[in-house]
Design a protein around this motif. Structure first.
Motif, PDB file in Angstrom:
ATOM      1  N   ARG A 159      25.073 -42.515  68.130  1.00 33.37           N
ATOM      2  CA  ARG A 159      24.869 -41.688  66.931  1.00 33.37           C
ATOM      3  C   ARG A 159      24.476 -40.264  67.309  1.00 33.37           C
ATOM      4  O   ARG A 159      25.043 -39.290  66.797  1.00 33.37           O
ATOM      5  N   GLU A 160      23.509 -40.154  68.213  1.00 34.98           N
ATOM      6  CA  GLU A 160      23.005 -38.829  68.585  1.00 34.98           C
ATOM      7  C   GLU A 160      24.074 -38.007  69.305  1.00 34.98           C
ATOM      8  O   GLU A 160      24.207 -36.809  69.062  1.00 34.98           O
ATOM      9  N   GLU A 161      24.830 -38.652  70.178  1.00 43.74           N
ATOM     10  CA  GLU A 161      25.847 -37.923  70.943  1.00 43.74           C
ATOM     11  C   GLU A 161      27.013 -37.495  70.058  1.00 43.74           C
ATOM     12  O   GLU A 161      27.549 -36.393  70.220  1.00 43.74           O
ATOM     13  N   ALA A 162      27.389 -38.356  69.115  1.00 46.87           N
ATOM     14  CA  ALA A 162      28.472 -37.988  68.188  1.00 46.87           C
ATOM     15  C   ALA A 162      28.025 -36.841  67.288  1.00 46.87           C
ATOM     16  O   ALA A 162      28.773 -35.887  67.052  1.00 46.87           O
ATOM     17  N   ARG A 163      26.802 -36.915  66.805  1.00 46.08           N
ATOM     18  CA  ARG A 163      26.276 -35.840  65.951  1.00 46.08           C
ATOM     19  C   ARG A 163      26.181 -34.528  66.721  1.00 46.08           C
ATOM     20  O   ARG A 163      26.509 -33.461  66.199  1.00 46.08           O
ATOM     21  N   ASN A 164      25.713 -34.634  67.949  1.00 47.27           N
ATOM     22  CA  ASN A 164      25.527 -33.440  68.769  1.00 47.27           C
ATOM     23  C   ASN A 164      26.850 -32.729  69.039  1.00 47.27           C
ATOM     24  O   ASN A 164      26.892 -31.516  69.236  1.00 47.27           O
ATOM     25  N   MET A 165      27.928 -33.516  69.051  1.00 47.03           N
ATOM     26  CA  MET A 165      29.242 -32.956  69.349  1.00 47.03           C
ATOM     27  C   MET A 165      29.901 -32.331  68.118  1.00 47.03           C
ATOM     28  O   MET A 165      30.886 -31.612  68.221  1.00 47.03           O
ATOM     29  N   MET A 166      29.355 -32.624  66.950  1.00 45.87           N
ATOM     30  CA  MET A 166      29.911 -32.058  65.728  1.00 45.87           C
ATOM     31  C   MET A 166      29.603 -30.565  65.651  1.00 45.87           C
ATOM     32  O   MET A 166      28.605 -30.101  66.203  1.00 45.87           O
ATOM     33  N   GLY A 167      30.443 -29.842  64.969  1.00 43.95           N
ATOM     34  CA  GLY A 167      30.376 -28.378  64.933  1.00 43.95           C
ATOM     35  C   GLY A 167      29.000 -27.759  64.842  1.00 43.95           C
ATOM     36  O   GLY A 167      28.624 -26.929  65.664  1.00 43.95           O
TER      37      GLY A 167
END
Length: 289
Positions: A152-160
């Protein structure tokens, strides 16, 4: 050598047969089927029958592959990420998925076909799974929980927009009491190894993170009981706060950080919270794989 060829051929034959049968019948399989396969694998292991164990594992993996293909792309991706221990490999996998998918070479050199998926869908799916797990009285599988938090954290961090991306706002309007209380305790102390150990203990389900198993028979002197409410004061509700959960804790840290960056929170340094956030992720990475 011939024997090796025979074993290899048998393995391929079983896989082809399994693909054919499972492909047609996967929807009709009962939930007990996988349990039965696992039991048979254990029996083969106990009997030291490597060949039987190997062939059963082929059948099991074939079933899992078929089930995975029937899942939406973002669910398939979460399954792949859960089996990817290396952080950089997970990031590369997420980048490939966000770019539309394709062939990805795993750490073991195997080629994996990745579906294209939306980072927001991946983060939200992981968050939904976390919410389900963390709302239970006890967490039986903290390793899986840690993996889902990382995803969750890594996917969020990769978002714009990173931390402040509006898509990360999933409706946590009231910060949870247990997590706020624990965070207040952490930021009142100087960052260092003792604070890191406190975070680690809670992430592993100790102290404020200990599961609430049973009711009425808890030790009244336990740390979790005496720390009810905000900043160590008594709980406003008078009830024992629920345990601090890893996913909800990081969500709380992110929300407070977001407030600081937006200029809505004062008195806590962003640097201190960033340190807590970073150390928590580091601890979860060690727990997860």
């Amino acid at each position: 050598m011939d024997m090796d060829m025979d074993e290899a051929s048998e393995r391929v034959a079983v896989e082809i047969a399994a693909q054919g049968v499972i492909g047609k019948r996967v929807d009709e399989m009962e939930s007990g089927f996988m349990m039965a396969i696992d039991y048979m694998i254990q029996m083969a292991e106990k009997d030291n029958d490597d060949q039987r164990k190997s062939l059963l594992e082929v059948v099991k993996q074939t079933v899992l592959d078929h089930l995975a293909k029937k899942c939406p792309p973002h669910v398939q991706v979460i399954g792949l990420l859960c089996r990817t221990p290396d952080k950089e490999s997970r990031h590369e996998l997420l980048r490939r998925v966000a770019a539309g998918g394709g062939v990805f070479k795993s750490e073991k050199g195997l080629k994996v076909h990745l579906p294209g998926a939306n980072l927001n869908d991946i983060a939200n799916q992981a968050d939904d799974l976390l919410e389900t797990m963390e709302s239970r009285p006890s967490i039986p599988d903290r390793k899986l929980l840690a993996r889902l938090v990382l995803i969750r954290e890594e996917a969020r961090n990769m978002m714009g927009g990173g931390l402040l991306d509006e898509r990360n706002d999933r409706g946590l309007n009231t910060l949870p009491e247990a997590e706020v209380n624990f965070l207040s305790k952490l930021v009142s102390l100087r960052p260092g190894s003792s604070v890191q150990k406190m975070i680690s203990d809670v992430m592993h389900g100790k102290n404020e993170g200990a599961d609430n198993v049973g009711s009425g028979d808890e030790d009244p002197n336990s740390e979790q009981n005496t720390l009810g409410g905000f900043a160590g004061r008594g709980s406003v509700t008078g009830r024992r706060p629920r345990p601090v959960r890893p996913g909800m804790f990081l969500e709380t840290v992110s929300k407070v950080l977001g407030g600081i960056y937006s200029g809505n929170v004062s008195g806590i340094t962003a640097q201190h919270l960033e340190w807590v956030h970073q150390k928590t992720l580091q601890i979860l990475q060690e727990m997860a794989f």
